[in-house]
Design an enzyme around this catalytic site. Structure first.
Site: not given
Ligand code: SIN
Length: 776
Positions: A483, A578, A581, A619, A654, A682
């Site tokens: 995560k 990432n 998000c 990402k 993402n 999805g």
């Molecule tokens: C999140 O934890 O908000 C989702 C992860 C993401 O979109 O990078």
């Protein structure tokens, strides 16, 4: 199912059930009416199968009326409670309860159907009030396997409400029902998911409200205010504020069930099998699926060693004498050793499915067969063995236990085989093509990382806790991606922060999780990483550490700490940054802020951590316009073109931010944080993700790999991503929906598709999408 015409029973119970059909099928919406039927309908001579006995209230009613009741439930807890209730009511000679998932094990239903005298009545209450497809699937299964049924009662709010809309005229009604059954087809993926969810027993809050299992383990189609079940508590630890998916309390039974599911039956099912045999199923077994050959050989049986020495020859001789070419074997105790011996030496004598009960090698010092030969025989001859043991909780001290010496030795040998066979067992149904499939290589080299399977998890769902990461390590995922971590632990945004949208058998999602994570230290703890590695043995799999610091400084601090810890570095394959998000309040998305993004990319890619042993990935968010793809590619290519940095791959992409789910009934947002907005994932971003993969692949330097992510739920989706140029494919929403077994399924679907197209490796079609251009 044409003659199974349902009659909706509403308030008044008709004294005569439906007259015109061969089988009487009555449907009720409420538990009260269901129990009313249980009191009135069974005749004293009835043999009743109760499907979904829950806590046994109805079982007791049925047992006090009928000759015999076999009560089934998928939940161990429910079966035990029913059994206690029957004991208390002194009805154990009439009724018994068994753990059994009828939809998952239709073969046992076939055996039960062969019992004599046969079951004539079914009372079914499955799946709460929700899943219509399950109810229809059950009816279909019953109608195709149990010809002696005369009466079926079903409790289903969903079916009852459909029946209310049906035409009154009988002819029209018959037509309507046929069409209805045709249209509401069971959906495979959802069914698997339902089964998983319903295996968790009913649990209540302290106040006594039933906790919503759907909200806890997947998603509930109802808004919290509309759902009659509690959405505020965890179904696992019963505490408020989170759901079971995020709970850290390990479910003790979880591992066991997963591990056994591949080839073992739980003892409750074994009990059912024996009950079926006792009740006259033996002949059925003989005629239909299993040949049971009982070879009585007392003089040999007196000595274990002689039996082991001569048993296989005796059995082979008898088979020859009886002109039997192939058998399916039902063996027990020491007999199972003889079976394994025959399997290892002459597998062609055996057909495909065998049951081994309480296998034991007793005091023999060594196996009289080569475990390796058994393994080869199982694989090459597409043979399946069901191994059954007595219940570990059995109170009888004499009872057989799989932990005693002999069984434990055999079971250990088989567990090892199971690990090696996992892949081929999942392809069991395709025995003819199996060997060809094994030659299909879906491994890949992702910017220097060797992945044995190109399907892996995305950082996101089911990657937060230690248990979830362990589950991925044990799965067929080609790598392990944690995560996205921040320096400190975060609990994320308030609940509800995730919802699903069902689109046929596919699922889309909107999340506003807000980066809940255990903090940098948890995902970089070397002893944890060592444990993860051990779970992924024998081959190990690359560990991808996802980070999403709340600032560049925070990201750099995490990189510094990693670079300073050789213990951690030895386990680390890549760091995935990432920058996409959309869910952290007050933090705009870096991947859309180009000056800031360029600074992040340049600074991070020059970090000394990214020597050749640790790969850097980014990402990205989804982009929607060609100039943006140009700009991103230019920025990333500068690094690849030797400006002093290192960059291995990008993930496309993402979730798509600013999606909004609206509850029409309550006229509110479905999600609570951030004004209800969240990231769309999805199925609804599948094509957008493919477009991003294609756009970037065609612009990026070859040294920068592209990982596809977005709407991957099947092997075909993975294929499409690779065709558009992806090196590997990440799975997010479907992983959340289906659990870590999705990797194995998607991988085998991909292999099947490749086999059909004559491809043996991903390079055969990677990036080879052809553009159709119409001639003017
Ligand atoms: C999140 O934890 O908000 C989702 C992860 C993401 O979109 O990078």
């Amino acid at each position: 199912m044409a003659t199974w015409l349902p009659l909706l029973v509403e308030e008044d119970l008709p004294s005569e059930p439906w007259q015109s059909a061969e089988i009487q099928l009555e449907v009720v919406a409420t538990t009260q009416s269901f129990r009313h039927l249980a009191r009135c309908r069974p005749q004293p001579s009835a043999r009743i199968l109760e499907v979904g006995c829950c806590f046994g209230q109805c079982t007791v009613l049925l047992a006090s009326k009928a000759m015999e009741v076999l009560a089934l439930d998928t939940s161990k807890e429910c079966v035990e409670l029913t059994s206690a209730r029957l004991k208390e009511a002194e009805l154990t000679d009439v009724a018994r309860s068994l753990r059994f998932d009828m939809l998952a094990h239709p073969e046992l239903l076939r055996i039960l159907a062969g019992c004599s005298p046969p079951f004539t009545v079914v009372f079914a209450d499955i799946g709460g009030n929700r899943e219509l497809t399950h109810v229809l699937e059950l009816l279909q299964l019953l109608s195709s396997t149990m010809p002696h049924l005369r009466y079926v009662a079903v409790k289903s709010e969903a079916l009852a409400s459909e029946l209310q809309k049906a035409p009154v005229n009988l002819q029209e009604y018959i037509k309507w029902w046929e069409e209805f059954c045709h249209h509401v087809r069971p959906v495979k993926v959802r069914r698997r998911r339902m089964q998983q969810i319903l295996q968790h027993p009913v649990r209540r809050t302290k106040e006594g409200t039933e906790i919503c299992r759907f909200a806890n383990y997947g998603t509930c189609s109802k808004a919290p205010s509309e759902c009659r079940y509690d959405h505020g508590h965890c179904h696992r630890c019963l505490q408020p504020g989170h759901w079971a998916m995020d709970c850290e309390v390990t479910e003790a039974t979880h591992e066991k069930t997963e591990a056994m599911a591949t080839y073992s039956l739980c003892s409750e099912v074994a009990e059912g099998l024996f009950a079926a045999l006792r009740a006259g199923g033996r002949e059925y077994l003989f005629l239909k699926e299993y040949n049971i050959v009982i070879i009585d050989s007392p003089s040999l049986g007196l000595s274990r060693h002689r039996w082991i020495q001569y048993g296989p020859a005796v059995i082979r001789g008898v088979l020859r004498h009886l002109d039997i070419d192939q058998v399916s074997v039902f063996s027990m105790g020491l007999g199972s050793v003889i079976f394994h011996q025959i399997l290892a030496e002459t597998p062609h004598l055996l057909s495909h499915t065998h049951i081994v009960y309480n296998q034991d090698i007793a005091d023999l010092k060594s196996f009289p067969f080569e475990a390796y030969d058994v393994e080869v025989a199982l694989r090459d001859h597409d043979i399946q063995i069901w191994t059954i043991y007595n219940d570990e909780d059995d109170e009888d001290p004499q009872a057989y236990s799989r932990h005693s010496k002999g069984p434990a030795r055999l079971s250990e040998a088989f567990t090892k085989m199971q690990a090696d066979l996992r892949c081929s067992l999942s392809l069991r149904n395709h025995c003819g093509t199996q060997r060809a499939m094994e030659k299909i290589d879906i491994g890949c080299n992702l910017a220097g990382l060797q992945l044995s399977c190109c399907i892996l998890n995305a950082s996101g769902p089911r990657t937060n806790t230690e248990q979830q990461l362990m589950d991925i390590a044990r799965s067929s995922s080609g790598a392990l991606c944690s995560k996205s971590a921040t320096l400190e632990e975060r609990s994320g945004n308030p609940q509800p922060r995730y919802t699903e949208i069902q689109l046929g058998d596919r699922t889309a999602s909107i999340n506003s999780e807000g980066l809940p994570n255990k903090g940098f230290a948890a995902y970089s703890d070397s002893s944890f990483l060592q444990r993860l590695k051990e779970c992924s043995e024998p081959h190990g799999k690359p560990y991808i550490f996802s980070i999403s610091g709340l600032s560049l400084k925070e990201n750099l601090e995490m990189l510094d700490r990693l670079a300073e810890s050789p213990d951690v570095l030895q386990h680390l394959s890549a760091v995935e940054v990432n920058v996409a998000c959309p869910n952290v309040p007050g933090k705009p998305l870096v991947g859309y802020d180009f000056p800031q993004f360029a600074e992040v990319v340049q600074t991070m890619s020059r970090h000394p951590l990214f020597t050749k042993d640790c790969v850097l990935g980014f990402k990205l968010p989804p982009y929607l316009d060609a100039p943006l793809f140009d700009a991103v590619a230019k920025m990333l290519n500068e690094i690849a073109l030797g400006r002093g940095g290192a960059l291995g791959y990008v993930v496309c992409c993402n979730t798509l931010g600013s999606a909004l789910a609206v509850d029409i009934e309550t006229e509110t947002t479905v999600l609570h944080p951030k004004g209800g907005f969240g990231g769309l994932g999805g199925q609804l971003v599948r094509h957008l993700a493919l477009g991003n993969v294609r756009h970037l692949r065609s612009r990026l330097d070859d040294s920068i790999h592209v990982v596809g992510c977005g709407g991957v739920a099947t092997g075909e989706d993975a294929f499409a991503h690779i065709l558009c140029g992806a090196t590997a494919v990440q799975v997010a929403t479907q992983h959340r929906v289906e659990g870590p077994q999705c990797f194995e399924r998607i991988a085998s679907e991909l292999r099947e598709l490749m086999q059909r197209k004559g491809y043996t490796q991903l390079e055969d079609f990677r990036g080879k999408l052809r553009v159709r251009e119409s001639k003017l």
